[in-house]
Design a protein around this motif. Structure first.
Motif, PDB file in Angstrom:
ATOM      1  N   ALA A  80       0.836  -1.210   0.000  1.00 45.03           N
ATOM      2  CA  ALA A  80       0.000   0.000   0.000  1.00 45.03           C
ATOM      3  C   ALA A  80       0.868   1.256   0.000  1.00 45.03           C
ATOM      4  O   ALA A  80       0.592   2.227  -0.718  1.00 45.03           O
ATOM      5  N   LEU A  81       1.932   1.243   0.808  1.00 48.54           N
ATOM      6  CA  LEU A  81       2.829   2.398   0.849  1.00 48.54           C
ATOM      7  C   LEU A  81       3.539   2.564  -0.498  1.00 48.54           C
ATOM      8  O   LEU A  81       3.608   3.671  -1.039  1.00 48.54           O
ATOM      9  N   ASP A  82       4.028   1.489  -1.053  1.00 52.50           N
ATOM     10  CA  ASP A  82       4.726   1.541  -2.339  1.00 52.50           C
ATOM     11  C   ASP A  82       3.805   2.115  -3.415  1.00 52.50           C
ATOM     12  O   ASP A  82       4.188   3.017  -4.173  1.00 52.50           O
ATOM     13  N   ARG A 120      17.941  -5.835   5.414  1.00 51.18           N
ATOM     14  CA  ARG A 120      18.118  -5.621   6.856  1.00 51.18           C
ATOM     15  C   ARG A 120      18.494  -4.167   7.141  1.00 51.18           C
ATOM     16  O   ARG A 120      17.963  -3.544   8.062  1.00 51.18           O
ATOM     17  N   ARG A 121      19.400  -3.605   6.351  1.00 56.44           N
ATOM     18  CA  ARG A 121      19.812  -2.205   6.518  1.00 56.44           C
ATOM     19  C   ARG A 121      18.636  -1.259   6.311  1.00 56.44           C
ATOM     20  O   ARG A 121      18.449  -0.293   7.054  1.00 56.44           O
ATOM     21  N   THR A 122      17.847  -1.541   5.278  1.00 60.51           N
ATOM     22  CA  THR A 122      16.742  -0.655   4.920  1.00 60.51           C
ATOM     23  C   THR A 122      15.660  -0.651   5.994  1.00 60.51           C
ATOM     24  O   THR A 122      15.107   0.398   6.344  1.00 60.51           O
ATOM     25  N   SER A 172       9.258   2.273  -7.873  1.00 61.04           N
ATOM     26  CA  SER A 172       9.216   2.265  -6.410  1.00 61.04           C
ATOM     27  C   SER A 172      10.195   3.281  -5.828  1.00 61.04           C
ATOM     28  O   SER A 172      11.304   3.460  -6.337  1.00 61.04           O
ATOM     29  N   THR A 173       9.776   3.923  -4.745  1.00 63.40           N
ATOM     30  CA  THR A 173      10.657   4.872  -4.037  1.00 63.40           C
ATOM     31  C   THR A 173      10.726   4.558  -2.549  1.00 63.40           C
ATOM     32  O   THR A 173      11.060   5.427  -1.741  1.00 63.40           O
ATOM     33  N   THR A 174      10.403   3.324  -2.177  1.00 69.98           N
ATOM     34  CA  THR A 174      10.305   2.999  -0.740  1.00 69.98           C
ATOM     35  C   THR A 174      11.639   2.743  -0.072  1.00 69.98           C
ATOM     36  O   THR A 174      11.723   2.755   1.160  1.00 69.98           O
ATOM     37  N   GLU A 175      12.698   2.513  -0.854  1.00 70.28           N
ATOM     38  CA  GLU A 175      13.968   2.091  -0.242  1.00 70.28           C
ATOM     39  C   GLU A 175      14.484   3.115   0.759  1.00 70.28           C
ATOM     40  O   GLU A 175      15.068   2.751   1.782  1.00 70.28           O
TER      41      GLU A 175
END
Length: 551
Positions: free
Chosen positions: A30-32, A89-91, A398-401
């Motif tokens: 949903a966020l993506d 994991r970092r993200t 996508s811009t979620t990273e």
């Protein structure tokens, strides 16, 4: 998040995508989608993260077990899964630093060879992780290991230390849904899909029933995406009854013990058990979560719970690693979840891959996001919304990273001191508010100025204050006692007795805010306390507690 306003939107608008299921993958999708500019509806038949996504081991990891299997069997699919997990994991930690952080894990070993074997494996694990901010692991001698975790058995040879991530899973999923809402998505919990309408061979409408009011209505969308985890087959077959089942549910449970069992900020990884599983003992607040099991589960209509045989198994697994094995009467709570393993020819759930797949049903047009695990939720969501984009004829990416979630953008833990200066709240409360709500903590604290009675703690044993319940209702879509006590707070997971004790106070706060009458309020208290007693009984702990009291 305003449930009533969003519900009205669902009835009035035509959405680009309607996402069914508000766990990790659904809320992430949903966020993506919302950040790509799509008109998004996100619904769930229960609460946000009400099922599997709130009942994990609370670890963000690449998967040590997968790495071992990948190397032993030269399995590139397993290795790919490890690399994905370590990259994400970092993200996960970066995007919500108030809810996730690195965690040290100790693995006791009983010979030089075993220590060398584990060290090589964990060095490979660190190598695949690349250059990230996680501390580097090392092989500890016995004395150093006992300094870090004094309750370990004196029979060990040494221990290997490594790092993974820990997070608050239910609140992380909530932050995803809340962030999607702020990006324009219409998010509504307790809304169950009862059927679909198709036109020209593709779903155009979902019929839904409000689980709080029993009202029914329809949601229109160009694309429907099924993100219901272990319940995915139910939605798939509702859309197309001719489909074969794709999900093999697996039950995993955790038991909860006092933190004194480890007396450490480190977790413990038990790398091998009698039946080939991996078990963790992980500090979480003032408790230790021990799990998990891995067994086939067939009755999806029944909530998975902790059972006596599972307690015995987990205690037996701990026994060789601790100087003193805990007693059953020290078990304070437990919880179970259902993994959505993708069906394959493999007969053992422990060897099934937890990688994901986006399925498109050409008969109904339904997209289904299947399988996966918490750590890679963002990649799963991105893959699913890429498929949605194809269906919509869109090229948005996508811009979620690098998108901070609600509470994370300006979070600094040290700001609890500013909170204390402005609102004159105790230290433990200010620190709790920062770690729970991030940079939204001030919004909670501000309620205590408007109504000073909301400064009060609900129990001396936790830093929970009344203002949080009001905030959770107004901003986080909490509508039931369990929403607050099991998911907005994690009390139900960690202490059944204390949860039952403060239920009436929480119920009264909710009644005042939501307009419950006295009879309804009493009914909610009775039902929830009965549920908690059933957990104790099903775990076989009632007799143990009586015996301990007599002693």
């Amino acid at each position: 998040m305003n449930r009533n306003d969003n519900r009205k939107r669902l009835q009035q608008e035509l959405f680009d995508v309607c996402i069914i299921g508000a766990g990790a993958s659904g809320a992430g999708a949903a966020l993506d989608a919302a950040l790509r500019g799509y008109r998004v509806a996100l619904i769930d038949r229960g609460d946000i993260s009400g099922e599997t996504s709130s009942r994990s081991t609370k670890l963000i990891h690449g998967g040590v077990r997968y790495l071992e299997q990948a190397i032993k069997k030269l399995d590139l699919a397993q290795l790919k899964q490890v690399r994905h997990g370590l990259a994400e994991r970092r993200t996960v930690i970066r995007n919500a630093p108030h809810l996730a952080h690195p965690l040290a894990l100790l693995t006791p070993v009983f010979s030089w060879f075993e220590g060398m074997y584990m060290s090589i494996g964990l060095n490979l694990y660190a190598f695949f992780a690349g250059h990230d901010s996680f501390p580097k692991g090392r092989w500890l001698n016995k004395a150093d290991a006992l300094t870090k975790m004094p309750t370990l058995t004196n029979q060990m040879h040494s221990a290997v230390l490594y790092y993974d991530g820990q997070f608050n899973d239910a609140r992380y999923a909530l932050a995803l849904a809340h962030s999607a809402d702020e990006a324009g998505a219409a998010v509504v919990n307790y809304l169950a899909v009862t059927g679909f309408k198709q036109e020209n061979g593709s779903i155009t409408t979902a019929h839904v029933q409000d689980q709080l009011t029993d009202e029914t209505f329809s949601i229109r969308a160009k694309v429907f995406l099924n993100c219901t985890g272990p319940y995915a087959d139910e939605i798939r077959l509702l859309a197309n009854p001719t489909l074969d089942r794709r999900i093999r549910p697996s039950k995993g449970v955790h038991m909860v013990l006092p933190r004194e069992i480890l007396r450490s900020d480190c977790a413990m990884l038990i790398p091998k058990t009698a039946d080939g599983r991996v078990v963790f003992a992980i500090p979480f607040g003032d408790k230790v979560f021990v799990g998990t099991t891995d067994d086939d589960y067939t009755d999806l209509n029944q909530e998975p719970v902790l059972e006596p045989a599972e307690i015995d198994y987990l205690l037996d697994t701990l026994r060789p690693y601790l100087a003193k094995t805990p007693d059953k009467n020290q078990v304070q709570a437990g919880f179970g979840g259902i993994r959505p393993l993708i069906l394959s020819s493999r007969t053992d759930t422990k060897t099934l891959l937890r990688d994901h797949e986006v399925e498109h049903d050409s008969e109904s047009g339904l997209l289904s996001l299947l399988g996966g695990k918490w750590t890679t939720y963002r990649v799963m969501a991105q893959d699913a919304i890429d498929r949605v984009a194809e269906r919509l004829g869109s090229s948005a990416k996508s811009t979620t990273e690098r998108h901070y979630l609600v509470g994370g953008a300006t979070y600094r833990f040290e700001d609890w001191q500013l909170l204390q200066q402005r609102f004159d709240l105790p230290t433990d409360i200010c620190q709790h508010l920062m770690q729970t709500y991030g940079d939204r903590a001030e919004q909670v604290a501000r309620l205590t100025v408007e109504r000073p009675v909301l400064r009060e703690k609900l129990t001396e044993h936790r830093p929970f204050i009344s203002a949080e319940v009001i905030y959770q209702i107004r901003q986080e879509m909490a509508v039931t006692l369990r929403d607050v006590l099991a998911r907005r707070w994690r009390l139900e997971l960690s202490d059944w007795t204390l949860t039952a004790q403060i239920t009436p106070q929480v119920a009264q706060l909710m009644a005042d805010e939501l307009g419950w009458d006295d009879e309804y309020c009493r009914e909610q208290i009775r039902a929830y306390q009965t549920l908690l007693r059933s957990f104790v009984a099903q775990a076989g702990l009632a007799a143990e507690r009586k015996a301990a009291t007599r002693v």
